[in-house]
Design an enzyme around this catalytic site. Structure first.
Site, PDB file in Angstrom:
ATOM      1  N   CYS A  91      15.276  21.728  -7.847  1.00 21.92           N
ATOM      2  CA  CYS A  91      14.732  20.780  -6.888  1.00 21.92           C
ATOM      3  C   CYS A  91      13.533  20.087  -7.542  1.00 21.92           C
ATOM      4  O   CYS A  91      12.570  20.759  -7.914  1.00 21.92           O
ATOM      5  CB  CYS A  91      14.293  21.525  -5.627  1.00 21.92           C
ATOM      6  SG  CYS A  91      13.432  20.487  -4.445  1.00 21.92           S
ATOM      7  N   CYS A 205      16.588  13.708  -7.985  1.00 19.92           N
ATOM      8  CA  CYS A 205      16.723  14.628  -6.852  1.00 19.92           C
ATOM      9  C   CYS A 205      18.098  15.228  -7.042  1.00 19.92           C
ATOM     10  O   CYS A 205      19.072  14.495  -7.277  1.00 19.92           O
ATOM     11  CB  CYS A 205      16.642  13.878  -5.527  1.00 19.92           C
ATOM     12  SG  CYS A 205      17.177  14.873  -4.112  1.00 19.92           S
TER      13      CYS A 205
END
Ligand code: DGL
Length: 290
Positions: A91, A205
């Site tokens: 992440c 992302c």
């Protein structure tokens, strides 16, 4: 003279057999599956825990102190439960903020995922590229520092999308958003100015590669897309070594853990199972006004 069958004899120094690692791959939701897939290819022998802090999703909407506290708390619980040998923070939103805290707090290696700015600058012919990430990641000092260090000669277009991570979640849950919505959300990635066009989009992302097939079709012109997952998988093998030969993990050696039961419908379960995660457990960790 008898035969010395004990490993570690004077003739051959004892080398401990390589052990099979437990790799924890962590994200706020299903985005980390894009990283999990590559890491599993690199270490097919390993035990895997895929952890989605879906009760905390989206991380892109949390303030920096709230996110730091949340990741620390979730990590404490997951490490106590699963004793991983290495953690992959799949992440960008979390990695660009909390990696130093995690490394200081726990005595195991952490591998993070951060915007691929150096490779994007190297790949771009037009010297005009886009970093597509959550609004939090594009605002981070960490991201700004990478640009200053590696892309000073480029026009860097930072796009913080509020909706794409949720679109990716919806895609996997069997509710894909219409093309028009996806096209509108990705439109700011494509800039044409003074005869120069964006020619690289760094997907920063981990959710976004789940939409890559559709984004390629909807792009106004072709670009090179950077999905950092293969590079992260290489980093894992650099750190913990190549697969242990002869160890075939059983079906139950890859498990998925979610921090909330909401949204775990049949389509998502099927998608997880298709990605090698047939079993889901829920470790309730509600987000309390963090
Ligand atoms: N997958 C996460 C990332 O790489 C973020 C999604 C979210 O906002 O939770 O940044």
């Amino acid at each position: 003279m008898g035969f010395d069958l004990v490993a570690g004899s004077a003739h051959r120094p004892y080398a401990a057999p390589p052990s099979v690692p437990t790799i924890l791959v962590f994200d706020s939701g299903v985005g980390g599956l894009t990283v999990f897939r590559e890491v599993q290819k690199a270490r097919p022998d390993a035990r895997f825990v895929y952890a989605a802090d879906n009760a905390g999703f989206p991380y892109g909407a949390l303030s920096e102190p709230a996110l730091a506290a949340r990741v620390q708390a979730v990590m404490e619980r997951l490490i106590a439960l699963h004793a991983p040998s290495v953690v992959v923070v799949a992440c960008n939103t979390a990695s660009t903020l909390v990696l130093p805290h995690l490394r200081a707090a726990f005595d195991i290696p952490f591998i993070g995922t951060v915007p691929a700015i150096k490779p994007a600058a190297a790949m771009s012919f037009s010297k005009s590229f886009t970093v597509l990430a959550t609004p939090a990641t594009v605002a981070r000092d960490y991201t700004r520092d990478l640009i200053e260090a590696y892309a000073a000669d480029c026009r860097v277009n930072l796009v913080g999308s509020r909706r794409l991570a949720a679109f990716a979640e919806a895609e996997l849950a069997g509710r894909p958003v219409p093309d028009a919505e996806l096209r509108a959300e990705m439109a700011p990635c494509f800039v044409e100015e003074a005869g120069r066009r964006t020619d690289v989009v760094a997907l920063s992302c981990t959710h976004y590669p789940l939409l890559l097939g559709r984004m390629k079709l909807l792009a106004p012109w072709p670009v090179m897309w950077i999905d950092p997952a293969p590079a992260i998988a290489r980093r894992v093998t650099q750190l913990i070594g190549p697969p242990v030969v002869g160890h075939e993990p059983g079906e139950d050696e890859a498990v998925a853990v979610f921090t909330g039961a909401t949204g775990l419908g049949p389509d998502l379960r099927r998608a997880l199972s298709d990605r090698g995660l047939p079993g889901i457990t829920v470790e309730e960790m509600p987000l309390r006004g963090e």
